[in-house]
Write an enzyme that holds these catalytic residues in place. Sequence first.
Site, PDB file in Angstrom:
ATOM      1  N   LYS A 194       0.844  -1.198   0.000  1.00  0.00           N
ATOM      2  CA  LYS A 194       0.000   0.000   0.000  1.00  0.00           C
ATOM      3  C   LYS A 194       0.877   1.244   0.000  1.00  0.00           C
ATOM      4  CE  LYS A 194      -3.901   2.056   2.572  1.00  0.00           C
ATOM      5  NZ  LYS A 194      -4.786   1.906   3.750  1.00  0.00           N
TER       6      LYS A 194
ATOM      7  N   SER B  91      -9.747   1.916   2.960  1.00  0.00           N
ATOM      8  CA  SER B  91      -8.922   2.683   2.059  1.00  0.00           C
ATOM      9  C   SER B  91      -7.900   1.840   1.298  1.00  0.00           C
ATOM     10  CB  SER B  91      -8.168   3.751   2.861  1.00  0.00           C
ATOM     11  OG  SER B  91      -7.254   3.149   3.800  1.00  0.00           O
TER      12      SER B  91
ATOM     13  N   SER C  38      -9.951  -0.463   7.199  1.00  0.00           N
ATOM     14  CA  SER C  38      -9.402  -0.295   5.855  1.00  0.00           C
ATOM     15  C   SER C  38      -8.671  -1.503   5.296  1.00  0.00           C
ATOM     16  CB  SER C  38      -8.470   0.921   5.818  1.00  0.00           C
ATOM     17  OG  SER C  38      -9.203   2.108   5.932  1.00  0.00           O
TER      18      SER C  38
END
Length: 494
Positions: A82, A157, A181
């Site tokens: 990420k 997210s 997330s």
Amino acid sequence: MGIADSREQGIVEWRQQLEKGEVSARELTEHHLARIQAVDPTVHAYLEVTAERARADADRIDARRAAGEALPPLAGIPLAIKDNLCTKGVTTTCSSRMLEHFVPPYESTVTDRLWQAGAVLLGKTNLDEFAMGSSTETSAFGPSRNPWNPDRVPGGSSGGSAAAVAAGECIAALGSDTGGSIRQPASFCGVVGLKPTYGRVSRYGLVAFASSLDQVGPFTTSVADAAELLQVIAGADPRDATCLQAPVPDYVAALDKPVAGLRVGMVRECFEAEGLDPQVKAAVLAAAAQLEALGCELVDVSCPRFNDGIATYYVIAPSEASANLARYDGVKYGYRAPDATSLAEMTARSRAEGFGDEVQRRILIGTYALSAGYVDAYYKKAQQVRTLIRRDFDRAFEAVDVLLTPTSPTTAFGFGAHSDDPLAMYLADLLTIPANMAGLPAINVPCGFDLEGLPIGLQLITGVLEEPRLLQVAHQYELAAQVMLARPVAPLVP
């Protein structure tokens, strides 16, 4: 050898094949680079693909194997990261114009541990800007898409990491979880997503959103692979004062223990939550029945403050975000507004032009909640409710070993479904936020599909540092249910 679909095997099986020379790290890497090239124009899971770095990483592993060296636990395993985890020499943007050209001079602890364990970096994945969102739609570089249906969001997210694993664009990925997330996008994309105990995994090098809530964890296609990754990234770190000093147990060894006799708490408030899709509820109840068939005892439990978590979160998280993001002022690094005539103008314009709408909204909420005259009414009160949420969990765990809830009230929704209603978007994290508020480990495991073929996720929660039991229950359910045998493996249709 030909690699038809790398999702058909786990990390252990790939490691065995690599050690025997049945497949090379370079072949495995090239397969995933080709897969990215084929499907990522549709999925947009990646912000940057580090192809040359990946090939070099893989070649080093192959050279070590050829020299007869013992290979580390993740040798040759292609991973995605990420893009809010700092990677030395590789751009880390947080999907924001503010950090569009930021290249960290240091490595995050978790990624450094992955590279020490032999993993291969395929690239950095998309996310909601500064991890603020539940759909990946707030990314400054465009949204990611759900591999099950490109017209649906992958969640957020960490939507890029979840989509990359679901689409076979990597074997596993790392994400971060502040209010769900990791687990919510894992639910939407039909993969396993693990949020460890707060402090179990170092946050050093994770770009801060809400420091008392943020936690790094893995996305994988199986619970066993999640255990393998957690084994590598968990543990004390002197560079992170919030990282726990507790020894790291053998997570993999815990997987095969039977679950008969364990008490599974069905959190009453979660199954009565507003907006819970009947198909989601039915699939999760069926998963509970599967655990009961394995010998678990289902126990009805109440956590009265569970549904207060979301209101509490949206005071605490924006407050911490407003403090953390104050460092982006256009002075030291990040976006700087051109032609400013004063420091005040430069700072104001840099933030207005560098941050997107959702980030600005949360900064404003947090600044207001921390302002003189309001801090006691909002931030202090929210922290008091947070304590009550934790006490609810403590009481529940006096009666049960693990808690069971849906991960998300719905399956993946369409793009723009909540664009005009931020509050509706916030409700997507209704069932995941309480575990963050209490610092507890939690995991998403796929447990079914709705009538449109979209994945449904089951959430399991255990007490602090009880990841071995969490992984044990999740793994035994996964083996018994075999939910993902129905996963489509055909290439995505643009």
